[in-house]
Design an enzyme around this catalytic site. Structure first.
Site, short mmCIF file in Angstrom:
data_model
loop_
_atom_site.label_atom_id
_atom_site.label_comp_id
_atom_site.label_asym_id
_atom_site.label_seq_id
_atom_site.Cartn_x
_atom_site.Cartn_y
_atom_site.Cartn_z
N LYS A 42 -7.04 -25.28 25.82
CA LYS A 42 -7.51 -26.24 26.81
C LYS A 42 -8.00 -25.53 28.06
O LYS A 42 -8.66 -26.12 28.90
CB LYS A 42 -6.34 -27.18 27.22
CG LYS A 42 -5.69 -27.88 26.06
CD LYS A 42 -4.41 -28.61 26.59
CE LYS A 42 -3.56 -29.00 25.42
NZ LYS A 42 -2.21 -29.40 25.87
N GLY A 43 -7.63 -24.27 28.16
CA GLY A 43 -7.84 -23.54 29.42
C GLY A 43 -9.27 -23.48 29.92
O GLY A 43 -9.52 -23.45 31.12
N GLU A 98 -14.44 -18.84 27.50
CA GLU A 98 -12.98 -18.62 27.57
C GLU A 98 -12.51 -18.67 29.02
O GLU A 98 -13.27 -18.36 29.94
CB GLU A 98 -12.65 -17.23 27.00
CG GLU A 98 -12.08 -17.25 25.60
CD GLU A 98 -10.65 -17.78 25.52
OE1 GLU A 98 -10.20 -18.51 26.41
OE2 GLU A 98 -9.97 -17.44 24.53
N ASP A 99 -11.24 -19.00 29.20
CA ASP A 99 -10.68 -18.94 30.55
C ASP A 99 -10.32 -17.50 30.93
O ASP A 99 -10.59 -17.05 32.03
CB ASP A 99 -9.46 -19.87 30.69
CG ASP A 99 -8.40 -19.65 29.61
OD1 ASP A 99 -8.63 -18.84 28.68
OD2 ASP A 99 -7.33 -20.28 29.70
N ASP A 102 -7.41 -11.26 27.78
CA ASP A 102 -6.29 -10.39 28.14
C ASP A 102 -6.30 -9.21 27.16
O ASP A 102 -7.09 -8.29 27.31
CB ASP A 102 -5.02 -11.25 28.07
CG ASP A 102 -3.77 -10.54 28.54
OD1 ASP A 102 -3.89 -9.52 29.22
OD2 ASP A 102 -2.66 -11.00 28.23
N LYS A 130 -8.87 -9.54 32.26
CA LYS A 130 -7.83 -8.55 32.58
C LYS A 130 -8.15 -7.30 31.77
O LYS A 130 -7.47 -6.98 30.79
CB LYS A 130 -6.45 -9.06 32.15
CG LYS A 130 -5.79 -10.01 33.11
CD LYS A 130 -4.33 -10.22 32.67
CE LYS A 130 -3.75 -11.47 33.25
NZ LYS A 130 -2.44 -11.83 32.68
N PHE A 151 0.10 -12.51 36.22
CA PHE A 151 -0.05 -13.80 35.56
C PHE A 151 -0.65 -14.81 36.53
O PHE A 151 -0.08 -15.06 37.60
CB PHE A 151 1.29 -14.30 35.01
CG PHE A 151 1.10 -15.36 33.97
CD1 PHE A 151 0.92 -15.01 32.64
CD2 PHE A 151 1.05 -16.70 34.32
CE1 PHE A 151 0.70 -15.98 31.67
CE2 PHE A 151 0.83 -17.68 33.36
CZ PHE A 151 0.66 -17.31 32.04
N ARG A 164 -2.51 -26.37 35.60
CA ARG A 164 -3.92 -26.33 35.18
C ARG A 164 -4.84 -26.96 36.21
O ARG A 164 -5.98 -26.55 36.38
CB ARG A 164 -4.11 -27.12 33.89
CG ARG A 164 -3.76 -26.40 32.64
CD ARG A 164 -4.34 -27.14 31.44
NE ARG A 164 -3.55 -26.92 30.24
CZ ARG A 164 -3.63 -25.83 29.48
NH1 ARG A 164 -4.46 -24.87 29.79
NH2 ARG A 164 -2.87 -25.70 28.41
#
Ligand code: IMP
Length: 178
Positions: A42-43, A98-99, A102, A130, A151, A164
């Site tokens: 959902k990000g 994408e949000d 990583d 990241k 984070f 969110r």
């Protein structure tokens, strides 16, 4: 600022400004192409919405849901599709939105699946990167911000489904995130 946030990394204004810049790049690159934005739920929803609004080329939009096999972090990158695309991506120019990237393991899995459906092209646009945490090489064509190994939440990103809807991107306090 929310009491669980240690520091705001990017304000709503900074995010919007950077999205406009990246959208201009994408609009140039995808002129006269059949662009389809594939948002990862959902990000990426907040980012995709702002990005799509700012694009100057026509787009189709679809979403892909993924669920981790292991809610803990025992097996990072082991994911399954919980909601597949509604649209056919065959011979489309697909941009996965994408949000955050990583380790890159989730995206590698998704890109393999999507590549098998034979789109004309397949590229990645991420809000956050990241990069220092990367374990596998992922071709990230567009990125809004590179961030340190902390984070972060807000503007779509969650911790345990919370935060969110914050309009900014902030570092979560260490005592909240274990
Ligand atoms: P990767 O497979 O290691 O690249 O991780 C991908 C997923 O981990 C992202 O799609 C996020 O859901 C989650 N993630 C990684 N870092 C963060 C963070 O700082 N905040 C929120 N979610 C994160």
């Amino acid at each position: 600022m929310h009491e669980d946030i240690e520091k705001v990394l990017f304000t709503p204004e900074q995010i919007q400004q950077r999205i406009l810049e990246v959208a201009a790049e994408i609009s140039r690159d995808y002129r006269d192409r059949k662009l389809m934005l594939v948002g990862v739920l959902k990000g990426a929803v907040f980012f995709l919405t702002h990005l799509a609004e700012a694009l100057e080329v026509p787009v189709q939009i679809d979403f892909l849901g993924i669920a981790s096999f292991s809610p803990g972090k025992a097996l990072p990158g082991v994911v399954r599709i919980s909601k597949d695309l509604d649209l056919d991506i065959h011979e489309r120019d697909v941009l996965v939105v994408e949000d955050i990237v990583d380790t890159g393991l989730t995206l590698r899995y998704l890109l393999n699946i999507l590549a098998g459906r034979q789109p004309s092209s397949l590229a990645v646009c991420t809000l956050l990167d990241k990069a220092t945490r990367r374990l596998v090489d992922i071709p990230v064509k567009y990125r809004c911000f590179e961030i340190p190994d902390r984070f972060v939440v807000g503007f779509g990103l969650d911790y345990d489904q919370r935060y969110r809807a914050l309009p900014y991107i902030g570092i979560l306090k260490k005592d909240i995130y274990h």
